[in-house]
Design a protein around this motif. Structure first.
Motif, mmCIF file in Angstrom:
data_model
loop_
_atom_site.group_PDB
_atom_site.id
_atom_site.type_symbol
_atom_site.label_atom_id
_atom_site.label_comp_id
_atom_site.label_asym_id
_atom_site.label_seq_id
_atom_site.Cartn_x
_atom_site.Cartn_y
_atom_site.Cartn_z
ATOM 1 N N ALA A 118 3.465 -5.749 0.229
ATOM 2 C CA ALA A 118 4.284 -5.048 1.501
ATOM 3 C C ALA A 118 3.638 -4.230 2.119
ATOM 4 C CB ALA A 118 5.534 -4.297 0.835
ATOM 5 N N ASN A 119 2.469 -3.500 1.529
ATOM 6 C CA ASN A 119 1.790 -2.345 2.019
ATOM 7 C C ASN A 119 0.589 -2.691 2.760
ATOM 8 O OD1 ASN A 119 2.970 0.177 1.738
ATOM 9 N ND2 ASN A 119 2.308 0.263 -0.194
ATOM 10 N N SER A 120 0.192 -4.078 2.772
ATOM 11 C CA SER A 120 -1.061 -4.335 3.274
ATOM 12 C C SER A 120 -0.528 -5.749 4.074
ATOM 13 C CB SER A 120 -2.130 -4.800 2.316
ATOM 14 O OG SER A 120 -1.619 -5.778 1.366
ATOM 15 N N PHE B 25 1.981 8.443 -2.407
ATOM 16 C CA PHE B 25 1.880 6.846 -2.545
ATOM 17 C C PHE B 25 2.685 6.018 -1.690
ATOM 18 C CE2 PHE B 25 0.248 7.759 -7.344
ATOM 19 C CZ PHE B 25 -0.958 8.150 -6.639
ATOM 20 N N ALA B 26 3.938 6.755 -1.304
ATOM 21 C CA ALA B 26 4.955 6.264 -0.617
ATOM 22 C C ALA B 26 4.585 6.106 0.643
ATOM 23 C CB ALA B 26 6.366 6.989 -0.999
ATOM 24 N N ARG B 27 3.900 7.226 1.221
ATOM 25 C CA ARG B 27 3.543 7.313 2.559
ATOM 26 C C ARG B 27 2.385 6.442 2.803
ATOM 27 N NH1 ARG B 27 0.957 12.334 3.078
ATOM 28 N NH2 ARG B 27 3.015 13.237 2.487
ATOM 29 N N GLN B 28 1.429 6.503 2.182
ATOM 30 C CA GLN B 28 0.122 5.613 2.511
ATOM 31 C C GLN B 28 -0.113 4.583 1.617
ATOM 32 O OE1 GLN B 28 -3.281 8.240 2.057
ATOM 33 N NE2 GLN B 28 -1.900 10.384 2.727
ATOM 34 N N GLY B 29 0.753 4.404 0.533
ATOM 35 C CA GLY B 29 0.114 3.190 -0.395
ATOM 36 C C GLY B 29 -0.628 3.669 -1.352
ATOM 37 N N PHE B 30 -0.551 3.164 -2.501
ATOM 38 C CA PHE B 30 -1.604 3.472 -3.674
ATOM 39 C C PHE B 30 -2.873 3.319 -3.247
ATOM 40 C CE2 PHE B 30 -3.850 2.884 -7.557
ATOM 41 C CZ PHE B 30 -3.546 3.929 -8.262
#
Lengths: 211, 211, 211, 211
Positions: A118-120, B25-30
């Motif tokens: 989901a993040n990438s 982590f929520a904002r930028q992704g881990f």
DNA sequence: CATGAATGAGACTTCATTCAT
DNA sequence: TATGAATGAAGTCTCATTCAT
């Protein structure tokens, strides 16, 4: 002629690299896969990868889009050509499951690195992914209009559950949480639709006869 | 004493960092989050993060485990204390949904970076994740034994669909594919169970009366 | 015959590539220009560039030498055929300015990529560049010997100033720091010599009458 | 206190790296200089360079700006505090020449890699470079208004020649085309102004007496 | 002559982790 | 406990040049 021959060979090399990318991405994950790993797997020089692709990302994007567009088509077709909502949803689920059965590495890459990422890449391809949700939601909505599906569950909501259920199933196969033999694929195709449409609770004989 | 006071303060600092990590982590992704971002967000020195945590990974691991164990407990409790399978599954779904409602950033991190991140942390925590599947499967299996759930769908399979449906729902909220207002959470809790148990197809009056 | 015809065509192709190189180097700078850019601009195949030139560097070297040798000749001729130092220096300045007026892209490449590029091609061609300094210095030295130029400024020093002034002027035109219309070129030719020879300070009437 | 001590040390390291960059850029040229060369020259770890600077480019930008702002100040001051145009121009030329005498490596870098590098850093810093031209042009324009400089040469044009002459002179020193001993610097300061203002042609006694 | 695919070395930049105070 | 400077490994992408037809 020469141009055609070259063109043909060039296209082959491109495909060769793309196929190698599938194997490498499936094995190591996109992030841990180095471009050099792909080149080595394909048996070509490092630089050739960049002759055919702009970036490492582009390879994954292409793998995803190539396959996902087939999925979108399959759902559309199922919607257009089949009658009952069960048949339509069954065709959609069937296509995804058959895709996995036919090329598990590619589907692993698509699911793990794109639709679940989901993040990438999941974010990048959200519009295309949403198209699948929407196509499924349309099937549900039509069934609701026809009185074949209950209307107290919104079509979008139902589509989400349906898609999520299938994706989770494949994820389970991919990571061997649940078994994945030939018979599993076959039964899964039928059961996933049966479960979502019919529910986990048993239906009385009357109901069963009715359909 | 001083030691206790320090210990208390230390624990606070640790928590401070962990909470900052959730937000970052929520904002930028881990992956895109740097340790320095966490330190900055927490308002502490770079090196202090490494005083409390062995690695960047450890922070995420801890965030996951902390929350996931509550989930496992909640499912166990539901299974033990409630009677009907619908109530049990409803409690499980409800816990997950309430977790998101209460701390969406933490749940976003857990879902996006762990449970959906099949190639990285999802793999590490597969055993714990599997425990959740298993607990759900147990609820289904018991219901099957009691004749409350159909038996032609394996419990593992059903658990997979159930879990996948919920996770997809949350993913939809997280990435704003489907709306997420207070009323949505409430209705979702009821509908997700209703849909999975009752199915998308309407039930005849007789069937409905029966329950 | 065929050989000659081919030779002729070959020479044309070579020239085609070289002219394309001028445009590409002028537009993007030598460093940012890829060999493929030159090939594309020339409308020939990538590999053909390497059929006619040993390297990317060689193209620039050739462009420089081709033009610079004309400059050296022009200065020599001016020195040989003209009488007054003003006329000689004016012819030198005029040749450079006319070169720019006639083919600004080529002169841009030569100045920007060679004579001003002290660390790369400027170093390679230092001997040829120095020949120009020396030729100008000779003009000055002769004028000093004839009593027409002051002797408290060494000829080398004067040549340096003179050449630097002209090069800076062209650089200003190239990068549009100062205007560059037709009339500017004309007046510049006269003024650059007038300024260097006559100085910025006004001369008394007597002095002016004297010449 | 500790913060100050650390700050002090940190600033020292930054300077250490910047000074190493000067030497490396002067020796190998900016383009051929690797960041690792700078780190090695400074005796620090590779990564520390990026702790203090965002990029290799930034180091050069900083070196240029640091020195160039002093030059701009020096010209402004000279313009404000001195009376005759000769004195003003002499101060400007003197500052540049002294800069070179004092730190030839830094000036080499600035001239070779920035002011003469029209296609790369010269373009980036064109505004600042232009400020120098403009400041010189102002000196000339004022002198013209006072009747001390001829008016048939535009101030911009004159500034260009003056600046170009000096830069060429330094370039000659840098690449050892013309000698550069202590006495050369001294005489150059006087002669460059004398030549540009007075011209290469001798002035009649009357004229000389006049000044 | 002509084509363009194939090669592979090289350098910047990132950032988790360690360490000296 | 707390600070933040210091370390260095790792990987993407570029592109001049070569080579097989």
């Amino acid at each position: 002629m020469a141009a055609s021959a070259n063109g043909g060979r060039a296209a082959e090399k491109r495909r060769l690299i793309l196929d190698a990318a599938i194997r490498v991405f499936a094995r190591q994950g996109f992030h841990s896969a180095r471009v050099s790993d792909v080149a080595e797997e394909a048996g070509v020089a490092y630089g050739l990868v960049y002759h055919y692709f702009d970036s490492k990302d582009q390879m994954l994007n292409e793998l995803f889009t190539e396959r996902w567009s087939l999925l979108l088509e399959a759902i559309s077709e199922a919607d257009a050509e089949l009658d009952s909502p069960r048949a339509k949803l069954g065709a959609a689920a069937g296509f995804i499951i058959e895709s996995y059965r036919h090329d598990p590495e590619l589907m692993k890459v698509i699911i793990v690195e794109v639709t679940r990422a989901a993040n990438s890449f999941g974010r990048t391809h959200l519009p295309e992914i949403r198209q699948a949700y929407d196509a499924i939601a349309k099937i549900v909505a039509d069934a609701q209009a026809d009185g074949e599906f209950r209307t107290d569950v919104s079509a979008d909501f139902a589509a989400m559950l349906f898609y999520g259920a299938i994706e989770q199933l494949l994820t389970g196969w991919i990571f061997e949480v649940v078994p994945a033999a030939d018979e599993d694929y076959e039964s899964a195709k039928a059961l996933v639709v049966e479960t979502i449409c019919g529910g986990l609770e048993p239906r009385p004989a009357a109901d069963r006869l009715a359909r």
